[in-house]
Design an enzyme around this catalytic site. Structure first.
Site, PDB file in Angstrom:
ATOM      1  N   HIS A  85      48.120   1.853 -23.946  1.00  0.00           N
ATOM      2  CA  HIS A  85      47.796   3.223 -24.367  1.00  0.00           C
ATOM      3  C   HIS A  85      47.683   4.173 -23.185  1.00  0.00           C
ATOM      4  O   HIS A  85      47.322   5.331 -23.354  1.00  0.00           O
ATOM      5  CB  HIS A  85      46.521   3.239 -25.216  1.00  0.00           C
ATOM      6  CG  HIS A  85      46.702   2.614 -26.568  1.00  0.00           C
ATOM      7  ND1 HIS A  85      45.709   2.449 -27.479  1.00  0.00           N
ATOM      8  CD2 HIS A  85      47.831   2.125 -27.179  1.00  0.00           C
ATOM      9  CE1 HIS A  85      46.171   1.883 -28.579  1.00  0.00           C
ATOM     10  NE2 HIS A  85      47.465   1.664 -28.422  1.00  0.00           N
TER      11      HIS A  85
ATOM     12  N   ASN B  26      53.493   1.779 -39.312  1.00  0.00           N
ATOM     13  CA  ASN B  26      54.810   1.952 -38.699  1.00  0.00           C
ATOM     14  C   ASN B  26      55.338   3.373 -38.832  1.00  0.00           C
ATOM     15  O   ASN B  26      56.417   3.676 -38.342  1.00  0.00           O
ATOM     16  CB  ASN B  26      55.825   1.004 -39.366  1.00  0.00           C
ATOM     17  CG  ASN B  26      55.566  -0.424 -38.965  1.00  0.00           C
ATOM     18  OD1 ASN B  26      55.102  -0.701 -37.868  1.00  0.00           O
ATOM     19  ND2 ASN B  26      55.863  -1.327 -39.869  1.00  0.00           N
TER      20      ASN B  26
ATOM     21  N   ARG C 275      55.533  -0.352 -28.280  1.00  0.00           N
ATOM     22  CA  ARG C 275      54.702  -0.474 -29.483  1.00  0.00           C
ATOM     23  C   ARG C 275      55.459  -1.211 -30.596  1.00  0.00           C
ATOM     24  O   ARG C 275      54.886  -2.013 -31.331  1.00  0.00           O
ATOM     25  CB  ARG C 275      54.261   0.924 -29.954  1.00  0.00           C
ATOM     26  CG  ARG C 275      53.359   0.885 -31.151  1.00  0.00           C
ATOM     27  CD  ARG C 275      52.696   2.237 -31.410  1.00  0.00           C
ATOM     28  NE  ARG C 275      51.717   2.114 -32.490  1.00  0.00           N
ATOM     29  CZ  ARG C 275      51.773   2.821 -33.610  1.00  0.00           C
ATOM     30  NH1 ARG C 275      52.744   3.701 -33.817  1.00  0.00           N
ATOM     31  NH2 ARG C 275      50.860   2.647 -34.542  1.00  0.00           N
TER      32      ARG C 275
ATOM     33  N   HIS D 215      54.290  -4.520 -32.611  1.00  0.00           N
ATOM     34  CA  HIS D 215      54.214  -4.625 -34.073  1.00  0.00           C
ATOM     35  C   HIS D 215      55.109  -5.737 -34.585  1.00  0.00           C
ATOM     36  O   HIS D 215      54.777  -6.420 -35.549  1.00  0.00           O
ATOM     37  CB  HIS D 215      54.588  -3.287 -34.726  1.00  0.00           C
ATOM     38  CG  HIS D 215      53.495  -2.263 -34.635  1.00  0.00           C
ATOM     39  ND1 HIS D 215      53.363  -1.228 -35.529  1.00  0.00           N
ATOM     40  CD2 HIS D 215      52.472  -2.112 -33.754  1.00  0.00           C
ATOM     41  CE1 HIS D 215      52.304  -0.492 -35.216  1.00  0.00           C
ATOM     42  NE2 HIS D 215      51.760  -0.995 -34.137  1.00  0.00           N
TER      43      HIS D 215
HETATM   44  C1  HEM Z   1      44.302  -3.214 -29.891  1.00  0.00           C
HETATM   45  C2  HEM Z   1      44.679  -2.715 -31.041  1.00  0.00           C
HETATM   46  C3  HEM Z   1      45.582  -1.520 -31.150  1.00  0.00           C
HETATM   47  C4  HEM Z   1      45.402  -0.479 -31.995  1.00  0.00           C
HETATM   48  C5  HEM Z   1      44.278  -0.322 -32.983  1.00  0.00           C
HETATM   49  C6  HEM Z   1      46.472   0.447 -31.760  1.00  0.00           C
HETATM   50  C7  HEM Z   1      46.657   1.614 -32.451  1.00  0.00           C
HETATM   51  C8  HEM Z   1      47.573   2.586 -32.128  1.00  0.00           C
HETATM   52  C9  HEM Z   1      47.718   3.847 -32.798  1.00  0.00           C
HETATM   53  C10 HEM Z   1      46.907   4.286 -34.009  1.00  0.00           C
HETATM   54  C11 HEM Z   1      48.667   4.551 -32.149  1.00  0.00           C
HETATM   55  C12 HEM Z   1      49.122   5.975 -32.439  1.00  0.00           C
HETATM   56  C13 HEM Z   1      50.154   6.048 -33.533  1.00  0.00           C
HETATM   57  C14 HEM Z   1      50.411   7.492 -33.878  1.00  0.00           C
HETATM   58  O1  HEM Z   1      49.451   8.162 -34.292  1.00  0.00           O
HETATM   59  O2  HEM Z   1      51.548   7.961 -33.718  1.00  0.00           O
HETATM   60  C15 HEM Z   1      49.142   3.729 -31.074  1.00  0.00           C
HETATM   61  C16 HEM Z   1      50.113   4.100 -30.189  1.00  0.00           C
HETATM   62  C17 HEM Z   1      50.643   3.252 -29.235  1.00  0.00           C
HETATM   63  N1  HEM Z   1      50.318   1.934 -29.050  1.00  0.00           N
HETATM   64 FE1  HEM Z   1      48.749   0.976 -29.853  1.00  0.00          FE
HETATM   65  N2  HEM Z   1      47.274  -0.047 -30.771  1.00  0.00           N
HETATM   66  C18 HEM Z   1      46.774  -1.255 -30.377  1.00  0.00           C
HETATM   67  C19 HEM Z   1      47.330  -2.102 -29.445  1.00  0.00           C
HETATM   68  C20 HEM Z   1      48.511  -1.863 -28.791  1.00  0.00           C
HETATM   69  C21 HEM Z   1      49.246  -2.840 -28.026  1.00  0.00           C
HETATM   70  C22 HEM Z   1      48.857  -4.301 -27.876  1.00  0.00           C
HETATM   71  C23 HEM Z   1      50.333  -2.202 -27.518  1.00  0.00           C
HETATM   72  C24 HEM Z   1      51.451  -2.749 -26.675  1.00  0.00           C
HETATM   73  C25 HEM Z   1      51.320  -3.754 -25.836  1.00  0.00           C
HETATM   74  C26 HEM Z   1      50.254  -0.827 -27.951  1.00  0.00           C
HETATM   75  C27 HEM Z   1      51.131   0.158 -27.588  1.00  0.00           C
HETATM   76  C28 HEM Z   1      51.087   1.454 -28.039  1.00  0.00           C
HETATM   77  C29 HEM Z   1      51.919   2.503 -27.511  1.00  0.00           C
HETATM   78  C30 HEM Z   1      52.856   2.382 -26.326  1.00  0.00           C
HETATM   79  C31 HEM Z   1      51.665   3.636 -28.273  1.00  0.00           C
HETATM   80  C32 HEM Z   1      52.330   5.004 -28.144  1.00  0.00           C
HETATM   81  C33 HEM Z   1      53.538   5.027 -29.052  1.00  0.00           C
HETATM   82  C34 HEM Z   1      54.427   6.240 -28.869  1.00  0.00           C
HETATM   83  O3  HEM Z   1      54.210   7.062 -27.979  1.00  0.00           O
HETATM   84  O4  HEM Z   1      55.392   6.339 -29.637  1.00  0.00           O
HETATM   85  N3  HEM Z   1      49.162  -0.668 -28.741  1.00  0.00           N
HETATM   86  N4  HEM Z   1      48.469   2.532 -31.089  1.00  0.00           N
HETATM   87  C1  LIG Z   2      60.255   4.821 -39.542  1.00  0.00           C
HETATM   88  C2  LIG Z   2      59.796   4.486 -40.902  1.00  0.00           C
HETATM   89  O1  LIG Z   2      60.427   3.747 -41.619  1.00  0.00           O
HETATM   90  N1  LIG Z   2      58.648   5.049 -41.272  1.00  0.00           N
HETATM   91  C3  LIG Z   2      58.036   4.830 -42.581  1.00  0.00           C
HETATM   92  C4  LIG Z   2      56.648   4.261 -42.391  1.00  0.00           C
HETATM   93  O2  LIG Z   2      55.938   4.222 -43.602  1.00  0.00           O
HETATM   94  C5  LIG Z   2      55.819   5.462 -44.310  1.00  0.00           C
HETATM   95  C6  LIG Z   2      55.037   5.228 -45.563  1.00  0.00           C
HETATM   96  O3  LIG Z   2      53.778   4.794 -45.284  1.00  0.00           O
HETATM   97  C7  LIG Z   2      57.205   6.021 -44.636  1.00  0.00           C
HETATM   98  O4  LIG Z   2      57.077   7.296 -45.238  1.00  0.00           O
HETATM   99  C8  LIG Z   2      58.014   6.154 -43.352  1.00  0.00           C
HETATM  100  O5  LIG Z   2      59.321   6.548 -43.644  1.00  0.00           O
END
Ligand code: HEM
Ligand SMILES: CC(=O)N[C@H]1CO[C@H](CO)[C@@H](O)[C@@H]1O
Ligand SMILES: *[C@@H]1O[C@H](CO)[C@@H](O)[C@H](O)[C@H]1NC(C)=O
Ligand SMILES: *[C@@H]1O[C@H](CO)[C@@H](O)[C@H](O)[C@H]1NC(C)=O
Ligand SMILES: *[C@@H]1O[C@H](CO)[C@@H](O)[C@H](O)[C@H]1NC(C)=O
Ligand SMILES: *[C@@H]1O[C@H](CO)[C@@H](O)[C@H](O)[C@H]1NC(C)=O
Length: 331
Positions: free
Chosen positions: A193, A95, A63, A67
């Site tokens: 995801h 982030n 992820r 980003h």
């Molecule tokens: C298509 C649009 C996308 C949206 C709107 C989106 C949004 C999100 C959101 C909201 C989360 C959860 C964050 C949290 O609540 O902690 C997430 C997690 C994640 N996203 Fe996406 N994402 C998108 C595309 C992608 C792409 C292109 C990748 C990588 C190729 C990706 C990889 C991941 C991964 C691996 C996680 C899990 C992160 C973790 O376990 O730490 N996402 N995404």
């Molecule tokens: C890991 C990191 O730097 N997280 C920051 C992401 O942004 C929020 C504010 O929106 C900060 O509070 C976090 O520290």
């Protein structure tokens, strides 16, 4: 060979193919072969040593790489700390849940020991993400190298350019197209995801008071009602919970598999942006075609889109710098 041929044919059936897939653009396979021959091996070895003890870091690194590439291209800008006068990409809400920064800093430190000032943070992140996914049994993709590190990281750009979980199909596609990616890239990269976690506040607006009607079961009607009720009962018990985490592909959130696409087809995609892939006929057809397997077809398509993601707006040659520490620009 026969299996590989089958995969290629199947992959061709579900679309995507362009000349750019076959080369690295301004990047080059083995860019560090002369200047730091063991660079890629060091990253791979580090991942093999550490990811098995902390497999959830694979999702985080993937992820973070995404980003990085979506803001100012894959230039390591996501890794920069804010400074007194400037809030960085890291400081933006999208982030807030990226957890892999210290991990990337450690890999980079090992690479620096071998060849100081040679290998960019952007390349370290791209390689680390690829190799971490490999360690958890996911797809392999080529990572041509030669990315240079940017010196600028702005919170507002991450806010504006990282797609959000409430986006509909039109806006998601526009977001990807604004980066030079296409519909198939949106469909296959969303398959990431299939691993990882989300915090309740990334999707709880779907669970509570979605239509404004109020009441205990006013969930997003496009979300499977059994799943929604279960999430409310066992996970996100209040609309404001921002600490509980949920597996995005419940039961196999550490395994790169077809669970994400199969869940989508049961209306169990966690975000509106996941479910949105069913709202477009072409995207839906792609989802249906990979969901039935074999996983190798998804792997191949995912890999191809990852190569494209990894090439976005890269800095090369004399642009940018090779950061010594990924969290700060060279002085
Ligand atoms: C298509 C649009 C996308 C949206 C709107 C989106 C949004 C999100 C959101 C909201 C989360 C959860 C964050 C949290 O609540 O902690 C997430 C997690 C994640 N996203 Fe996406 N994402 C998108 C595309 C992608 C792409 C292109 C990748 C990588 C190729 C990706 C990889 C991941 C991964 C691996 C996680 C899990 C992160 C973790 O376990 O730490 N996402 N995404
Ligand atoms: C890991 C990191 O730097 N997280 C920051 C992401 O942004 C929020 C504010 O929106 C900060 O509070 C976090 O520290
Ligand atoms: C970057 O920020 C993190 C979190 O605030 C901090 O732990 C780390 O030491 C910083 N790195 C540098 C090089 O300043
Ligand atoms: C998608 O969302 C945007 C912004 O919220 C909205 O303006 C647009 O009308 C929506 N498109 C569709 C097709 O629902
Ligand atoms: C639900 O949403 C409506 C419309 O936005 C609002 O008026 C109402 O106060 C909300 N109810 C709760 C319990 O938050
Ligand atoms: C979670 O919500 C609480 C209360 O609203 C807030 O103080 C805290 O900063 C939030 N935490 C995160 C990580 O957003």
């Amino acid at each position: 060979m026969a299996a590989v041929a089958t995969i290629i044919v199947l992959a061709a059936m579900v679309g995507t193919a362009s000349a750019a897939d076959e080369d690295g653009g301004k990047l080059r396979q083995g860019f560090y072969d002369q200047s730091c021959p063991r660079a890629e091996q060091i990253v791979r070895h580090y991942m093999e040593q550490h990811v098995p003890h902390a497999p959830s870091v694979a999702a985080t690194l993937l992820r973070t790489h995404f980003h990085d590439c979506f803001v100012r291209g894959c230039d390591g800008s996501v890794l920069l700390n804010g400074t007194n006068g400037n809030e960085a990409e890291k400081d933006s809400p999208p982030n807030a849940s990226l957890r892999g920064f210290a991990f990337v800093d450690r890999v980079k430190a090992v690479v620096e020991q071998e060849c100081p000032g040679v290998v960019s943070c952007a390349d370290v992140l791209a390689l680390a993400a690829r190799d971490a996914i490999g360690v958890i049994g996911g797809p392999f993709w080529r990572v041509p190298t030669g990315r240079r590190d940017g010196r600028v990281s702005l919170k507002q750009e991450a806010l504006d350019q990282i797609p959000g979980p409430t986006m509909n199909f039109t806006d998601l596609l526009a977001s990807f197209q604004s980066k030079g990616l296409e519909l198939p890239d949106l469909v296959w990269l969303s398959g990431a995801h299939t691993i990882g976690i989300a915090h309740c506040d990334s999707f709880s607006e779907r669970l509570y008071n979605f239509t404004g009607r109020g009441g205990p079961s006013d969930a997003d009607p496009s979300l499977n009602p059994v799943y929604a009720a279960n999430l409310r009962r066992t996970k996100c018990a209040t609309p404001t919970d921002n600490t509980t985490i949920v597996e995005m592909d419940p039961g196999s959130f550490l395994t790169f598999d077809l669970g994400y696409y199969r869940g989508l087809l049961k209306s169990r995609g966690l975000f509106q942006s996941d479910h949105a892939l069913l709202m477009d006929a072409a995207a839906r057809a792609d989802v249906e075609s990979v969901a039935s397997g074999p996983p190798e077809v998804f792997f191949q398509l995912f890999a191809r889109s990852m190569v494209r993601l990894g090439m976005l707006e890269v800095k090369t040659g004399g642009e940018g710098e090779i950061r010594r520490h990924c969290a700060v620009v060279n002085s």
